[in-house]
Structures are given as structure tokens and as C-alpha cells.
Design a protein around this motif. Sequence first.
Motif, PDB file in Angstrom:
ATOM      1  N   ALA A  88     -10.281   2.938 -21.654  1.00  0.00           N
ATOM      2  CA  ALA A  88     -11.308   3.899 -21.248  1.00  0.00           C
ATOM      3  C   ALA A  88     -11.425   4.030 -19.732  1.00  0.00           C
ATOM      4  O   ALA A  88     -12.022   4.988 -19.245  1.00  0.00           O
ATOM      5  N   TYR A  89     -10.864   3.100 -18.976  1.00  0.00           N
ATOM      6  CA  TYR A  89     -10.907   3.196 -17.512  1.00  0.00           C
ATOM      7  C   TYR A  89     -10.067   4.378 -17.052  1.00  0.00           C
ATOM      8  O   TYR A  89      -8.954   4.593 -17.539  1.00  0.00           O
ATOM      9  N   VAL A  90     -10.586   5.111 -16.071  1.00  0.00           N
ATOM     10  CA  VAL A  90      -9.845   6.245 -15.510  1.00  0.00           C
ATOM     11  C   VAL A  90      -9.073   5.731 -14.292  1.00  0.00           C
ATOM     12  O   VAL A  90      -9.293   6.138 -13.162  1.00  0.00           O
ATOM     13  N   ALA A  91      -8.210   4.787 -14.558  1.00  0.00           N
ATOM     14  CA  ALA A  91      -7.372   4.152 -13.537  1.00  0.00           C
ATOM     15  C   ALA A  91      -6.295   3.373 -14.281  1.00  0.00           C
ATOM     16  O   ALA A  91      -6.455   3.078 -15.465  1.00  0.00           O
ATOM     17  N   PRO A  92      -5.206   3.026 -13.597  1.00  0.00           N
ATOM     18  CA  PRO A  92      -4.200   2.193 -14.258  1.00  0.00           C
ATOM     19  C   PRO A  92      -4.793   0.832 -14.632  1.00  0.00           C
ATOM     20  O   PRO A  92      -5.533   0.229 -13.858  1.00  0.00           O
ATOM     21  N   THR A  93      -4.502   0.375 -15.839  1.00  0.00           N
ATOM     22  CA  THR A  93      -4.993  -0.914 -16.317  1.00  0.00           C
ATOM     23  C   THR A  93      -3.845  -1.681 -16.976  1.00  0.00           C
ATOM     24  O   THR A  93      -2.970  -1.083 -17.591  1.00  0.00           O
ATOM     25  N   TYR A  94      -3.887  -2.997 -16.835  1.00  0.00           N
ATOM     26  CA  TYR A  94      -2.843  -3.843 -17.393  1.00  0.00           C
ATOM     27  C   TYR A  94      -3.466  -5.083 -18.013  1.00  0.00           C
ATOM     28  O   TYR A  94      -4.488  -5.580 -17.548  1.00  0.00           O
ATOM     29  N   ILE A  95      -2.819  -5.594 -19.038  1.00  0.00           N
ATOM     30  CA  ILE A  95      -3.146  -6.895 -19.590  1.00  0.00           C
ATOM     31  C   ILE A  95      -1.996  -7.811 -19.204  1.00  0.00           C
ATOM     32  O   ILE A  95      -0.839  -7.521 -19.511  1.00  0.00           O
ATOM     33  N   VAL A  96      -2.312  -8.895 -18.511  1.00  0.00           N
ATOM     34  CA  VAL A  96      -1.297  -9.820 -18.020  1.00  0.00           C
ATOM     35  C   VAL A  96      -1.417 -11.121 -18.786  1.00  0.00           C
ATOM     36  O   VAL A  96      -2.500 -11.715 -18.851  1.00  0.00           O
ATOM     37  N   GLY A  97      -0.316 -11.566 -19.371  1.00  0.00           N
ATOM     38  CA  GLY A  97      -0.280 -12.835 -20.082  1.00  0.00           C
ATOM     39  C   GLY A  97       0.252 -13.933 -19.177  1.00  0.00           C
ATOM     40  O   GLY A  97       1.260 -13.747 -18.501  1.00  0.00           O
ATOM     41  N   ILE A  98      -0.437 -15.052 -19.161  1.00  0.00           N
ATOM     42  CA  ILE A  98      -0.026 -16.217 -18.370  1.00  0.00           C
ATOM     43  C   ILE A  98       0.241 -17.367 -19.326  1.00  0.00           C
ATOM     44  O   ILE A  98      -0.614 -17.726 -20.132  1.00  0.00           O
ATOM     45  N   ASP A  99       1.427 -17.954 -19.244  1.00  0.00           N
ATOM     46  CA  ASP A  99       1.773 -19.132 -20.027  1.00  0.00           C
ATOM     47  C   ASP A  99       1.475 -20.347 -19.160  1.00  0.00           C
ATOM     48  O   ASP A  99       2.232 -20.668 -18.246  1.00  0.00           O
ATOM     49  N   GLU A 100       0.349 -20.991 -19.411  1.00  0.00           N
ATOM     50  CA  GLU A 100      -0.092 -22.124 -18.619  1.00  0.00           C
ATOM     51  C   GLU A 100       0.473 -23.381 -19.247  1.00  0.00           C
ATOM     52  O   GLU A 100      -0.061 -23.876 -20.225  1.00  0.00           O
ATOM     53  N   VAL A 101       1.550 -23.867 -18.683  1.00  0.00           N
ATOM     54  CA  VAL A 101       2.203 -25.045 -19.217  1.00  0.00           C
ATOM     55  C   VAL A 101       2.082 -26.159 -18.204  1.00  0.00           C
ATOM     56  O   VAL A 101       2.400 -26.001 -17.031  1.00  0.00           O
ATOM     57  N   THR A 102       1.581 -27.280 -18.653  1.00  0.00           N
ATOM     58  CA  THR A 102       1.442 -28.454 -17.786  1.00  0.00           C
ATOM     59  C   THR A 102       2.579 -29.413 -18.101  1.00  0.00           C
ATOM     60  O   THR A 102       2.719 -29.861 -19.232  1.00  0.00           O
ATOM     61  N   GLU A 103       3.356 -29.729 -17.075  1.00  0.00           N
ATOM     62  CA  GLU A 103       4.462 -30.677 -17.267  1.00  0.00           C
ATOM     63  C   GLU A 103       4.079 -31.995 -16.615  1.00  0.00           C
ATOM     64  O   GLU A 103       3.593 -32.034 -15.502  1.00  0.00           O
ATOM     65  N   ILE A 104       4.301 -33.062 -17.332  1.00  0.00           N
ATOM     66  CA  ILE A 104       3.962 -34.397 -16.798  1.00  0.00           C
ATOM     67  C   ILE A 104       5.233 -35.191 -16.636  1.00  0.00           C
ATOM     68  O   ILE A 104       6.104 -35.187 -17.422  1.00  0.00           O
TER      69      ILE A 104
END
Length: 104
Positions: A88-104
Motif C-alpha cells: 500500500a506504500y506509494v514508494a518502492p518497498t522491499y522485504i529483506v531476509g537475514i540469515d542470522e547464524v552464530t558460529e562458535i
Amino acid sequence: MRDTLGQRGEAIFTVLMTEFHDRSRPIFKPQFLGDKWQYVDFIVELVGTESIITYFFVQVKTTRTGYTKKLNRLKVKVPQDHIRGIAAYVAPTYIVGIDEVTEI
């Protein structure tokens, strides 16, 4: 844990969007909008445009569940009402996925 994961994803997004490339500054300037905005997390400005202000909105979705095996897609869920709200926004919109991986 859920809020912490989301905050980490938003921080990772900010770091990625403000990376230095061939120029002496980042090309994007993200601004976190806070928790009061229902469908978007950031407004992001394109830096260096002189005559007009160029921007877009972003909703960040963070996961630790990785990718699907068959299609290699990030496992994030976006409710249908969020998709409608973002559209519904009258502007470019994006959904960004982040894979939050913690390495030990």
C-alpha cells in the motif's frame, strides 16, 4: 529471544547497507523507524543523488532456520496482511531476509 533475533537482523541489515564500496562512503543511508511503524522497519536513502531524494522502505525478517533444501530459499515467514500493508506504500518497498547464524 524473538525481539533479540529481530534486533540482530536489523543491525546486520544496517551494517550490510552501509558497506564502503569503490567510493569513500556508503551508497545507502538506512534510518531505523522504530517499532511504531507497522509494516516497515527502515527508510533507506540513496546517497549522492543531487536533484531528487531517492529512497525506499524495508521490512527486515530474520531467521536462524537457514534455507530450504529443494529451492534454496531462506526460511522466513511474512504474514499476508504485512504483504498487503507494504504494497500500500506509494514508494518502492522491499522485504529483506537475514540469515542470522552464530558460529562458535
